[in-house]
Design an enzyme around this catalytic site. Structure first.
Site, PDB file in Angstrom:
ATOM      1  N   ASN A   1       0.834  -1.215   0.000  1.00 30.62           N
ATOM      2  CA  ASN A   1       0.000   0.000   0.000  1.00 30.62           C
ATOM      3  C   ASN A   1       0.863   1.257   0.000  1.00 30.62           C
ATOM      4  O   ASN A   1       0.522   2.250  -0.642  1.00 30.62           O
ATOM      5  CB  ASN A   1      -0.965  -0.009   1.186  1.00 30.62           C
ATOM      6  CG  ASN A   1      -2.214  -0.800   0.882  1.00 30.62           C
ATOM      7  OD1 ASN A   1      -2.998  -0.429   0.021  1.00 30.62           O
ATOM      8  ND2 ASN A   1      -2.389  -1.927   1.573  1.00 30.62           N
TER       9      ASN A   1
ATOM     10  N   MET B   1       0.702  -2.488  11.862  1.00 37.22           N
ATOM     11  CA  MET B   1      -0.023  -3.471  12.656  1.00 37.22           C
ATOM     12  C   MET B   1       0.043  -3.234  14.162  1.00 37.22           C
ATOM     13  O   MET B   1       0.048  -4.185  14.942  1.00 37.22           O
ATOM     14  CB  MET B   1       0.493  -4.879  12.319  1.00 37.22           C
ATOM     15  CG  MET B   1       0.373  -5.249  10.855  1.00 37.22           C
ATOM     16  SD  MET B   1      -1.320  -5.141  10.237  1.00 37.22           S
ATOM     17  CE  MET B   1      -1.995  -6.634  10.938  1.00 37.22           C
TER      18      MET B   1
ATOM     19  N   HIS C   1      -8.067  -0.246   5.621  1.00 35.08           N
ATOM     20  CA  HIS C   1      -8.462  -1.461   6.340  1.00 35.08           C
ATOM     21  C   HIS C   1      -9.093  -2.435   5.350  1.00 35.08           C
ATOM     22  O   HIS C   1      -9.946  -2.037   4.552  1.00 35.08           O
ATOM     23  CB  HIS C   1      -9.453  -1.117   7.458  1.00 35.08           C
ATOM     24  CG  HIS C   1      -9.872  -2.324   8.241  1.00 35.08           C
ATOM     25  ND1 HIS C   1      -9.075  -2.888   9.219  1.00 35.08           N
ATOM     26  CD2 HIS C   1     -10.969  -3.109   8.146  1.00 35.08           C
ATOM     27  CE1 HIS C   1      -9.681  -3.953   9.708  1.00 35.08           C
ATOM     28  NE2 HIS C   1     -10.831  -4.113   9.075  1.00 35.08           N
TER      29      HIS C   1
ATOM     30  N   LEU D   1     -11.037   1.887  17.537  1.00 38.84           N
ATOM     31  CA  LEU D   1     -10.289   1.085  16.551  1.00 38.84           C
ATOM     32  C   LEU D   1     -11.128   0.785  15.302  1.00 38.84           C
ATOM     33  O   LEU D   1     -12.207   0.216  15.395  1.00 38.84           O
ATOM     34  CB  LEU D   1      -9.844  -0.233  17.200  1.00 38.84           C
ATOM     35  CG  LEU D   1      -9.018  -1.140  16.285  1.00 38.84           C
ATOM     36  CD1 LEU D   1      -7.657  -0.528  16.007  1.00 38.84           C
ATOM     37  CD2 LEU D   1      -8.875  -2.531  16.883  1.00 38.84           C
ATOM     38  N   ASP D   2     -10.601   1.157  14.138  1.00 39.91           N
ATOM     39  CA  ASP D   2     -11.236   0.887  12.842  1.00 39.91           C
ATOM     40  C   ASP D   2     -12.645   1.473  12.732  1.00 39.91           C
ATOM     41  O   ASP D   2     -13.493   0.935  12.009  1.00 39.91           O
ATOM     42  CB  ASP D   2     -11.272  -0.634  12.558  1.00 39.91           C
ATOM     43  CG  ASP D   2      -9.874  -1.210  12.379  1.00 39.91           C
ATOM     44  OD1 ASP D   2      -8.964  -0.469  11.970  1.00 39.91           O
ATOM     45  OD2 ASP D   2      -9.689  -2.407  12.659  1.00 39.91           O
TER      46      ASP D   2
ATOM     47  N   GLU E   1      -7.442  -2.034  -2.603  1.00 38.80           N
ATOM     48  CA  GLU E   1      -6.728  -1.170  -1.649  1.00 38.80           C
ATOM     49  C   GLU E   1      -5.766  -0.259  -2.397  1.00 38.80           C
ATOM     50  O   GLU E   1      -5.689   0.939  -2.143  1.00 38.80           O
ATOM     51  CB  GLU E   1      -5.952  -2.019  -0.637  1.00 38.80           C
ATOM     52  CG  GLU E   1      -6.825  -2.846   0.288  1.00 38.80           C
ATOM     53  CD  GLU E   1      -5.995  -3.591   1.326  1.00 38.80           C
ATOM     54  OE1 GLU E   1      -5.062  -3.018   1.877  1.00 38.80           O
ATOM     55  OE2 GLU E   1      -6.302  -4.778   1.574  1.00 38.80           O
TER      56      GLU E   1
HETATM   57  C1  GRF Z   1      -3.274  -4.738   3.801  1.00 32.74           C
HETATM   58  O1  GRF Z   1      -4.281  -5.632   3.450  1.00 32.74           O
HETATM   59  C2  GRF Z   1      -3.804  -3.713   4.760  1.00 32.74           C
HETATM   60  O2  GRF Z   1      -5.092  -3.299   4.474  1.00 32.74           O
HETATM   61  C3  GRF Z   1      -3.775  -4.482   6.058  1.00 32.74           C
HETATM   62  O3  GRF Z   1      -2.593  -5.224   6.014  1.00 32.74           O
HETATM   63  C4  GRF Z   1      -2.216  -5.432   4.660  1.00 32.74           C
HETATM   64  C5  GRF Z   1      -0.863  -4.814   4.496  1.00 32.74           C
HETATM   65  O4  GRF Z   1      -0.336  -4.990   3.234  1.00 32.74           O
HETATM   66  N1  GRF Z   1      -3.904  -3.601   7.194  1.00 32.74           N
HETATM   67  P1  GRF Z   1       0.869  -4.099   2.719  1.00 32.74           P
HETATM   68  O5  GRF Z   1       1.943  -4.093   3.804  1.00 32.74           O
HETATM   69  O6  GRF Z   1       0.369  -2.733   2.433  1.00 32.74           O
HETATM   70  O7  GRF Z   1       1.364  -4.801   1.486  1.00 32.74           O
END
Ligand code: GRF
Length: 198
Positions: free
Chosen positions: A37, A109, A128, A163-164, A193
């Protein structure tokens, strides 16, 4: 940064004048892993100055990618701090050293404390992997399949202490197909995403 909401300077005309002459906003990206992302954000060239990528995991693959793009990287290893508060204080110090306008969580995370989030009102965004408010938290694809929903997806939202559950900016939906596995569904969601976060 700080409590912009209650500070007359930030709400007054001087603040807006200052920003008229300087339209380029800056941002820091927080990651924990591969950072796909983050890559989608940076490659979309949205007219933001990327000041740094910060990871809470020293071996996050995304750090190397950011460095090859000439973006500064930092590690704030959560394992080196005795509490969530202590980690968030160190993280805030690292973030503030780059004075960004925005913070993008991209596969970051860690749950952030209210104290951290309140430092950057309406300035932290997250992606998310579900159609919030369905499936906050972890294992969203497994839970979506188990629940039998026919639509799943991804959400970009402002981060608030709940959260979220912050205000939603963009969502994308994908079908849940017969025979989907966690991986096949995750791949379909991830493609969205990468489209909606930029
Ligand atoms: C993604 O699916 C994001 O939405 C979730 O964890 C994943 C992370 O992927 N929170 P990346 O590190 O962006 O490849």
């Amino acid at each position: 940064h700080g409590k912009r909401g209650s500070d007359p300077f930030f709400n007054g005309p001087l603040f807006h004048l200052r920003h008229c002459g300087n339209p380029m906003k800056s941002a820091v990206i927080l990651i924990s892993g591969r950072g796909s992302n983050m890559q989608a954000l940076v490659e979309a060239k949205p007219g933001l100055e990327w000041r740094a990528v910060i990871s809470n995991r020293p071996n996050a693959a995304g750090l190397e990618w950011a460095a090859t793009r000439g973006i500064e990287t930092r590690i704030v290893d959560h394992k080196a701090y005795p509490s969530r508060e202590a980690f968030d204080a160190a993280l805030a110090q690292a973030v503030d050293s780059f004075s960004p306008d925005y913070l993008f969580l991209a596969g970051f995370m860690r749950i952030l404390t209210e104290g951290f989030i309140d430092r950057y009102p309406r300035s932290i965004l997250n992606i998310h992997p579900s159609l919030l408010p369905c499936f906050p938290g972890l294992d969203t694809h497994r839970r979506a399949i188990a629940s039998g929903v026919k639509l799943h997806g991804a959400t970009v939202h402002f981060v608030t202490p709940a959260l979220d559950h912050g205000p939603i900016l963009v969502q994308a939906a994908v079908p849940v197909l017969d025979g989907d596995t966690e991986d096949s569904l995750a791949g379909r969601v991830l493609a969205q995403e990468h489209r909606i976060y930029p």
